[in-house]
Design a protein around this motif. Structure first.
Motif, PDB file in Angstrom:
ATOM      1  N   GLN A  51       0.832  -1.201   0.000  1.00 39.33           N
ATOM      2  CA  GLN A  51       0.000   0.000   0.000  1.00 39.33           C
ATOM      3  C   GLN A  51       0.873   1.261   0.000  1.00 39.33           C
ATOM      4  O   GLN A  51       0.634   2.227  -0.776  1.00 39.33           O
ATOM      5  N   SER A  54       2.622   1.699  -3.372  1.00 40.33           N
ATOM      6  CA  SER A  54       1.678   2.114  -4.421  1.00 40.33           C
ATOM      7  C   SER A  54       1.334   3.595  -4.292  1.00 40.33           C
ATOM      8  O   SER A  54       1.238   4.309  -5.316  1.00 40.33           O
ATOM      9  N   ILE A  55       1.158   4.144  -3.071  1.00 41.29           N
ATOM     10  CA  ILE A  55       0.833   5.558  -2.875  1.00 41.29           C
ATOM     11  C   ILE A  55       1.977   6.432  -3.368  1.00 41.29           C
ATOM     12  O   ILE A  55       1.782   7.465  -4.040  1.00 41.29           O
ATOM     13  N   TYR A  70      -2.207  -0.716  -4.326  1.00 44.02           N
ATOM     14  CA  TYR A  70      -2.767  -0.192  -3.080  1.00 44.02           C
ATOM     15  C   TYR A  70      -4.102  -0.879  -2.755  1.00 44.02           C
ATOM     16  O   TYR A  70      -4.335  -1.306  -1.622  1.00 44.02           O
ATOM     17  N   ARG A 109      -3.979   5.441   6.403  1.00 38.34           N
ATOM     18  CA  ARG A 109      -4.763   5.593   5.187  1.00 38.34           C
ATOM     19  C   ARG A 109      -5.632   6.866   5.236  1.00 38.34           C
ATOM     20  O   ARG A 109      -5.815   7.539   4.207  1.00 38.34           O
ATOM     21  N   ALA A 113      -2.644   8.351   3.001  1.00 40.74           N
ATOM     22  CA  ALA A 113      -2.900   7.743   1.690  1.00 40.74           C
ATOM     23  C   ALA A 113      -4.057   8.419   0.978  1.00 40.74           C
ATOM     24  O   ALA A 113      -3.938   8.802  -0.216  1.00 40.74           O
TER      25      ALA A 113
END
Length: 590
Positions: A51, A54-55, A70, A109, A113
């Motif tokens: 995750q 990916s961010i 993510y 998150r 995120a």
């Protein structure tokens, strides 16, 4: 002792079962809980790293495709978290650390995120990268720290489970060692107890029994040890006393038997002397007594012939009485001699065809049958082992006896048959004569026993006694069939040969019939040549078949020999041959 040992072993077995169950549970926990939790912790860290990576990539490129890892990471995180939640029911510390990881991930998150994704979409990559500052990195480092704490707690739980497995395993081994020690100690104590309480008393008892068995029946047997052994010793001693009493009785009985044997030996010697005297008497009767009897009979007959009619009627009657008495004395002596010779003067057993014997019997009784208009028939008869002259005498007595004791105005019919019964030939002589009352069935076989006067039926009363002696000499028995509906049926047995018994067995197996009851309808048996008739009747008398000659005036009287009578049409052509057979035509044989 056995009860205590048993209870201890049962307790040890129960404890071992509990410890083994615990060990199995700990092992199962290590394999199905702590081990998978450790793997899931690594998978959770990997999903969070995907995750975060990916961010960062999306903030740099702004390409929506970079958010796929993510989204996959979020789904994997939720899956792993759910699986770990199912495995941590027994581990509250791990559950607490997992909740801390979830809270840290949710804050990251929500605070890092999602803002980066929204800012990059609206303001561009530069604005999105600006949000990935040191504070954002510290928040993700907090997630790393929470996961490390989770992994540490999982390792601690796994170490605890492994330690429990080792502990329960050691305890299980210890319990097994204790059980082995208990068994060994109990076995040793048991052997010592058996030696003291069982083996020693039993050995002592066995030694006392051996002393009694060696002949010391007065030795009293005493026991020691448990009550059961004392009772056993008392029972054995009671048996010893009974054996001693029985031996005393046997000793007394042996002395009595020895005395009886001595008396029997003396009686046997007396019997031997008596038999010698009887043999001497038979010799005298056959030689010395016959001579004066013949002289008396001869001179009485000379007086009868020379002075018949010259003296008065009373003198003729006296002379007739004297002649009759001398002749009857001759017949009686001859019958006694014949009776005494049975079984003493023997020629040995041979194969005897009873059909040939019946041919001889037919010849001997032909004159009597013709006089009485009698019919003689017989079935197919077997071949047996015996003495032919004695068997001929036996059957001739029975046949002539049946002819003599006939009913008035009824032609006599005599039938001889045989059947195999229990390994013996049962031979029957059936007639239609006057019959015998059941109460006299045994009396007629006694020597000199008569049921009629000599005027009604002549004879000496010895014929059936001769029959019985001949039958018993051949190993059989004789009796009167009291169930005969008409006339008299005299039956006797003789042993059958092995071949006859085997043939009867084979025939019975083959067609269900009895091998000894052979039927030969339409065959015939031969009447033999004429001879002085004789036989046994209801009074056991003979009419010349036991030794009287044809020269005997009484044997030629109307009671035994008469004019030639009528025979059946089936017998008119029968003629006797020289060996007792026929020229090919036989009398009726059924």
């Amino acid at each position: 002792m056995l009860t205590v040992v048993g209870v201890a072993l049962v307790a040890l077995a129960g404890a071992e079962a509990v410890v083994a169950t615990q060990n199995r549970n700990y092992t199962e926990a290590a394999l199905t809980e702590t081990g998978p939790l450790r793997v899931h912790g690594q998978q959770l860290l990997s999903a969070l790293l995907d995750q975060e990576t990916s961010i960062r990539g999306y903030a740099v490129s702004g390409n929506r495709a970079d958010l796929v890892p993510y989204e996959e990471g979020v789904r994997q995180e939720r899956t792993v978290t759910a699986e770990m939640t199912e495995l941590i029911d027994d581990y509250p510390e791990i559950a607490q650390e997992l909740r801390a990881v979830e809270e840290q991930a949710d804050q990251w998150r929500r605070l890092v995120a999602e803002p980066v994704i929204n800012t990059t979409e609206t303001a561009g990559t530069a604005a999105g990268q600006a949000l990935l500052n040191d504070q954002a990195r510290q928040r993700f480092d907090g997630i790393r720290s929470a996961i490390d704490a989770l992994q540490a707690e999982i390792l601690t739980a796994r170490a605890t489970v492994v330690a429990n497995i080792e502990r329960t395993g050691d305890l299980l081994v210890l319990l097994l060692i204790i059980a082995a020690v208990v068994v060994a100690v109990a076995g040793a104590v048991l052997l010592l107890s058996l030696e003291k309480m069982v083996i020693r008393p039993l050995t002592s008892l066995a030694g006392q029994v051996r002393e009694v068995a060696d002949g010391d029946y007065q030795h009293r047997i005493s026991g020691a040890g448990p009550p059961e052994f004392l009772g056993l010793a008392d029972d054995v001693d009671a048996m010893r006393q009974k054996i001693a009493r029985d031996l005393d009785e046997v000793r007394e009985a042996r002395e009595r038997i020895e005395w009886v044997n001595s008396q029997l030996q003396k009686q046997a010697e007396e019997l031997v002397r008596s038999n010698r005297d009887l043999e001497q008497f038979a010799y005298v009767a056959s030689h010395d007594l016959q001579e004066p009897l013949r002289k008396v009979a001869s001179f009485c007959q000379l007086l009868q012939r020379r002075y018949a009619g010259q003296l008065d009627e009373r003198a003729d009657q006296y002379i007739a009485f004297a002649v009759d008495g001398a002749q009857r004395m001759q017949r009686l002596i001859n019958d006694l001699l014949a009776f005494s010779r049975i079984g003493r003067l023997t020629t040995g057993f041979t194969e005897v065809d009873l059909n040939k014997v019946m041919g001889d019997v037919a010849g001997q009784t032909e004159a009597a049958r013709q006089y009485a208009d009698a019919e003689l028939t017989w079935d197919e008869l077997p071949v047996i082992r015996g003495e032919e002259p004695l068997l001929t005498n036996l059957l001739a007595n029975l046949v002539s006896n049946s002819i003599k004791f006939r009913r008035p105005d009824v032609p006599p019919k005599v039938h001889v048959s045989a059947k195999l019964v229990d390994g013996e030939w049962e031979i029957s002589c059936q007639d239609n004569g006057i019959g015998i009352e059941p109460e006299f069935a045994d009396k007629i076989f006694v020597i000199f026993q008569r049921l009629h006067s000599k005027d009604a039926y002549p004879g000496t009363g010895i014929g059936l006694a001769i029959v019985k002696k001949i039958v018993e000499y051949h190993g059989g028995r004789v009796w009167v069939d009291t169930d005969s509906p008409q006339g008299t049926a005299i039956r006797f047995t003789v042993p059958a040969t092995a071949e006859d018994v085997e043939a009867a067995t084979v025939k019975t197996t083959a067609d269900g019939t009895t091998g000894g009851e052979a039927a030969a309808e339409g065959e015939s048996a031969a009447p033999g040549g004429p001879a002085a008739p004789g036989g046994t009747g209801a009074d056991g008398a003979t009419a010349g078949g036991t030794g009287s000659t044809a020269a005997d005036p009484e044997s030629a009287g109307p009671e035994s020999v008469g004019p030639v009578g009528r025979q059946t049409a089936r017998k008119d052509t029968a003629r006797a041959s020289g060996d007792g057979g026929t020229d090919g035509t036989k009398e009726t044989v059924r």
